[in-house]
Design an enzyme around this catalytic site. Structure first.
Site, PDB file in Angstrom:
ATOM      1  N   ASP A 159       0.839  -1.189   0.000  1.00  0.00           N
ATOM      2  CA  ASP A 159       0.000   0.000   0.000  1.00  0.00           C
ATOM      3  C   ASP A 159       0.880   1.247   0.000  1.00  0.00           C
ATOM      4  O   ASP A 159       2.038   1.200  -0.416  1.00  0.00           O
ATOM      5  CB  ASP A 159      -0.943  -0.035   1.205  1.00  0.00           C
ATOM      6  CG  ASP A 159      -2.309   0.554   0.901  1.00  0.00           C
ATOM      7  OD1 ASP A 159      -2.370   1.751   0.568  1.00  0.00           O
ATOM      8  OD2 ASP A 159      -3.311  -0.167   0.993  1.00  0.00           O
ATOM      9  N   HIS A 213      -3.950   6.256   2.825  1.00  0.00           N
ATOM     10  CA  HIS A 213      -4.607   5.040   2.346  1.00  0.00           C
ATOM     11  C   HIS A 213      -4.087   3.793   3.056  1.00  0.00           C
ATOM     12  O   HIS A 213      -4.864   2.942   3.535  1.00  0.00           O
ATOM     13  CB  HIS A 213      -4.385   4.946   0.834  1.00  0.00           C
ATOM     14  CG  HIS A 213      -5.177   3.900   0.134  1.00  0.00           C
ATOM     15  ND1 HIS A 213      -4.780   2.590   0.056  1.00  0.00           N
ATOM     16  CD2 HIS A 213      -6.338   3.978  -0.546  1.00  0.00           C
ATOM     17  CE1 HIS A 213      -5.660   1.906  -0.648  1.00  0.00           C
ATOM     18  NE2 HIS A 213      -6.622   2.727  -1.024  1.00  0.00           N
ATOM     19  N   SER A 531     -10.911  -0.768  -1.945  1.00  0.00           N
ATOM     20  CA  SER A 531      -9.724  -0.726  -1.081  1.00  0.00           C
ATOM     21  C   SER A 531     -10.092  -0.945   0.376  1.00  0.00           C
ATOM     22  O   SER A 531      -9.332  -1.536   1.141  1.00  0.00           O
ATOM     23  CB  SER A 531      -9.033   0.635  -1.179  1.00  0.00           C
ATOM     24  OG  SER A 531      -8.076   0.659  -2.176  1.00  0.00           O
TER      25      SER A 531
END
Length: 753
Positions: A159, A213, A531
């Site tokens: 990620d 994220h 996600s």
């Protein structure tokens, strides 16, 4: 509007980036297709390539892989610039490296003995307090407690990095990692929770998360318990990941603009070496790249061959059919759905109607005061063409997905508006993708937008409204629904294998975030995407792995799929974003149910040889050599396995009036002595026969094979129809959807045997 529409289409792959950063400008950064740099002469174009080669010959084994790879290079550095050519070297995912070459240099390299193939490096895209409870996980009781919250299992995430100082990654109650762990931390301080953190971004060795994220996905999968978590007061509760006792390792392969494939492969290579048990990839690329030309498909095959289950995002290109990504059957591909939580904001109209909306910023308004309601079908007020006329009024605007309308809302509020109603377009339906506009903005579904605009038009200058805020409401029905952005099947690459596999929470998910300013508060954020759904399933896989450490990746996947829910919280079928019945191409096998997945009774297992036979059927010897990297396996020695015949826990067959037969094999992982009887649910236009109709097991791990005959009689204008097959015992129901498809993956009908 045509130029705006074209811009949105160009930026659609960045839907996720619009949700992962508080900085709106990130939404407008276009991803690079490949890294192109100029050579020292100013005329040579150097490009980055991922190169696959054969393993070092025995004579070269002593000098190691890197020395072997260097023999393929025209030089170790680029001209006068002195920049190194070799960027990454790989040993676990495949034998190969990432290198910077001109086209002429690549042509010369391709002629050297040991060269297999090369891919241009591409830029791919990155695709909570209540969700554990929504999934039936409650602290101190039942399945969650039985698994010890995933203790001893290592979840690796590829990620954008991690904010290691967040309280979600405290190691209170977490034991040291298992002795097999070989990973380490660079540039951050790790502990028993966060046991690995590395960056594979060229020129940046820091695994720090500048986008947010990776922090969000990591805490969703395995974050520790935190009390009094909320987003500016909404969603208040105890936050945790799905496997709060598991260890986390972060492999930074993405930045705010995307993820280079070469970095992803390097992250996969390191994760396999380090000894992770679960890999979570909330990212993906194009929908229709052949598996033998997809470095991620190739690299993840190496992972599953070593017993690592790989969980991937289905993509954010829904509701368009055939938009699902990460299609390889060895991947567990996750679609996104809603949860039974609403950040409630009511829109009260002058005609007495109250409509349920949502808002992340809940600014109290005098409930007794009604404000003029302003709506124009030309959207002129929303585009702020007339500043004077909106002062003191509530403006009604259509949401322009996928881009948040920060500047538009700011202009409207700066002009003196009392508030804004944003209603979904038709495609988004009931999927409200929340954005925080830090102002009096209420977002509503399409149907409620129709009611509001209808009232505004009919009442004209007499139309009035006000807002009320009720913070967080739980038990909202019906849920789950499939989120509008969640990519849909069928797979354009292998239509005989159902994709996506499973549905999980991915709409408006609260989890850890960056601490951008010095503050005593622990930051959280609410964002959406497949996600966000992916780490929920990664956490579930970790819990199952904790209970069943000897289960294969395929067995864990089967357990998750065959025990999933197909009904919502009012007892009806799971719905799509428009409140129509969701198909298997929307939701996969169903919505993940962690407690049942831990005890599935039977599993559909698959190993490397099974997948190799499938690859032989699909791609032949060249594809097998590229993906499998096992010289003992050749297509001449393997039975070719069609996609429809792969021992997958879901069944997809072509539409035909004559019986089409597939075979499946189940393994008993329940009570040693158990009997299962078949139960078939199918529409009248589908005939399904199963032989035998009863499976009797006398010992654990015993296998039984059965055949399924499917024929169709009438398809109307739909492209598919579905039923299900369940094996039912006293304790278990093992369900597999059956999809009969007319045309999938393009104009060619699904292959018949």
């Amino acid at each position: 509007m045509s130029s705006l529409t074209n811009l949105i289409k160009l930026l659609l792959p960045l839907l996720f980036l619009a949700t992962l950063s508080p900085t709106p400008s990130l939404c407008y950064i276009s991803p690079a297709a490949a890294r192109v740099q100029e050579g020292s002469t100013g005329t040579l174009d150097y490009r980055t390539y991922i190169v696959l080669v054969y393993p070092p010959p025995s004579s070269a084994a002593e000098v190691g892989h890197r020395r072997w790879y260097e023999t393929f290079l025209p030089s170790s550095h680029i001209g006068e610039s002195g920049e190194p050519r070799l960027l990454h070297s790989y040993t676990e995912v495949f034998s190969g490296f990432t290198v910077r070459l001109t086209e002429a240099e690549l042509d010369a390299m391709a002629k050297k003995p040991g060269f297999v193939r090369a891919f241009p490096d591409r830029m791919l895209q990155l695709m909570t307090t209540h969700t554990p409870e929504f999934l039936g996980l409650r602290s101190g009781t039942g399945f969650w407690s039985d698994t010890r919250y995933g203790k001893g299992v290592i979840i690796g995430l590829l990620d954008s990095g991690i904010y290691a100082a967040h309280s979600s990654f405290d190691d209170h109650g977490i034991p040291p990692p298992p002795t097999k762990w070989k990973g380490s931390c660079r540039e951050v301080r790790c502990n028993n929770k966060l046991i690995g953190a590395k960056s594979f971004i060229t020129g940046d060795d820091r695994p720090f998360d500048f986008a947010g994220h990776g922090t969000h996905t990591s805490s969703t999968a395995g974050g520790n318990f935190i009390t009094n978590a909320s987003y500016h007061g909404v969603g208040m509760g105890t936050a945790s990941g799905i496997a709060p006792g598991a260890h986390i390792a972060m492999y930074k392969v993405c930045t705010g603009i995307g993820c280079e494939e070469s970095a992803i492969v390097a992250g996969l290579d390191a994760a396999i070496k380090d000894g992770v048990d679960v890999l979570s990839l909330s990212l993906g690329g194009p929908t229709s790249v052949s598996f033998d030309q997809d470095p991620i498909a190739i690299g993840t095959f190496s992972a599953i061959s070593k017993g690592i289950i790989v969980v991937c995002a289905a993509g954010n290109h829904g509701p368009t059919p055939r938009s699902v990504i990460n299609n390889a059957p060895w991947l567990l591909t996750v679609a996104a759905g809603s949860v039974d939580r609403r950040f409630d904001a009511g829109v009260h109209l002058g005609n007495g109607l109250r409509l349920n909306g949502e808002a992340l910023t809940q600014v109290k308004m005098p409930t007794s005061k009604l404000y003029p309601l302003l709506y124009s079908e030309e959207n002129s007020f929303c585009e702020n063409e007339d500043h004077i006329s909106i002062t003191g009024k509530i403006v009604v605007c259509q949401a322009m997905t996928p881009m948040p309308q920060y500047s538009t809302i700011r202009s409207i509020m700066d002009a003196g508006a009392a508030g804004v109603v944003l209603f979904n377009d038709e495609a988004d339906g009931y999927s409200i993708l929340l954005q925080d506009y830090y102002s009096r903005v209420v977002q509503v579904a399409t149907a409620d937008g129709v009611a509001i605009t209808g009232y505004a038009k009919s009442a004209a200058s007499k139309a009035v409204a006000t807002f009320t805020y009720n913070n967080t409401m739980l038990g909202v029905r019906p849920n789950p629904i499939v989120a509008s952005f969640s990519s849909r099947g069928p797979s354009p690459i292998s239509p005989g294998v159902l994709k996506p596999d499973i549905l999980a929470p991915g709409l408006n998910i609260l989890a850890a975030w960056l601490q951008e300013k010095k503050s005593a508060s622990r930051p959280f954020n609410i964002i959406s995407g497949t996600s966000m759904a992916t780490p929920h399933v990664s956490g579930v896989a970790a819990l199952i792995k904790s209970l069943h450490p000897d289960w294969s990746p395929a067995a864990i996947k089967s357990a998750i799929l065959t025990t999933s829910d197909t009904f919502n919280n009012i007892g009806g079928p799971i719905l799509n974003e428009r409140h129509g019945k969701a198909s298997a191409y929307d939701r996969g096998a169903g919505h993940v149910n962690p407690a049942r997945a831990a005890d599935p009774g039977l599993v559909y297992d698959l190993g490397v040889t099974d997948y190799a036979g499938y690859i032989c059927w699909l791609l032949g010897n060249k594809g097998l050599a590229t993906i499998v990297h096992n010289s003992s396996l050749t297509c001449e020695k393997l039975p070719k396995v069609k996609d429809v015949q792969l021992n997958y826990p879901t069944i997809t067959v072509p539409f035909t009036s004559t019986p089409f037969i597939v075979n499946r094999t189940v393994t008993n992982v329940g009570p040693a002595k158990s009997t299962y009887r078949v139960k078939v649910d199918a529409p009248k236009s589908m005939t399904v026969r199963v032989s035998p109709e009863t499976l009797v097991f006398s010992k654990a791990r015993e296998k039984k094979t059965f055949s399924v005959s499917v024929s169709g009689h009438h398809m109307d204008e739909q492209e598919s129809m579905e039923g299900s097959l369940s094996w039912v015992s006293e304790k278990h129901v093992v369900r597999s959807p059956i999809i009969v498809a007319l045309r999938v993956g393009g104009p060619t009908p699904l292959r018949s045997p």
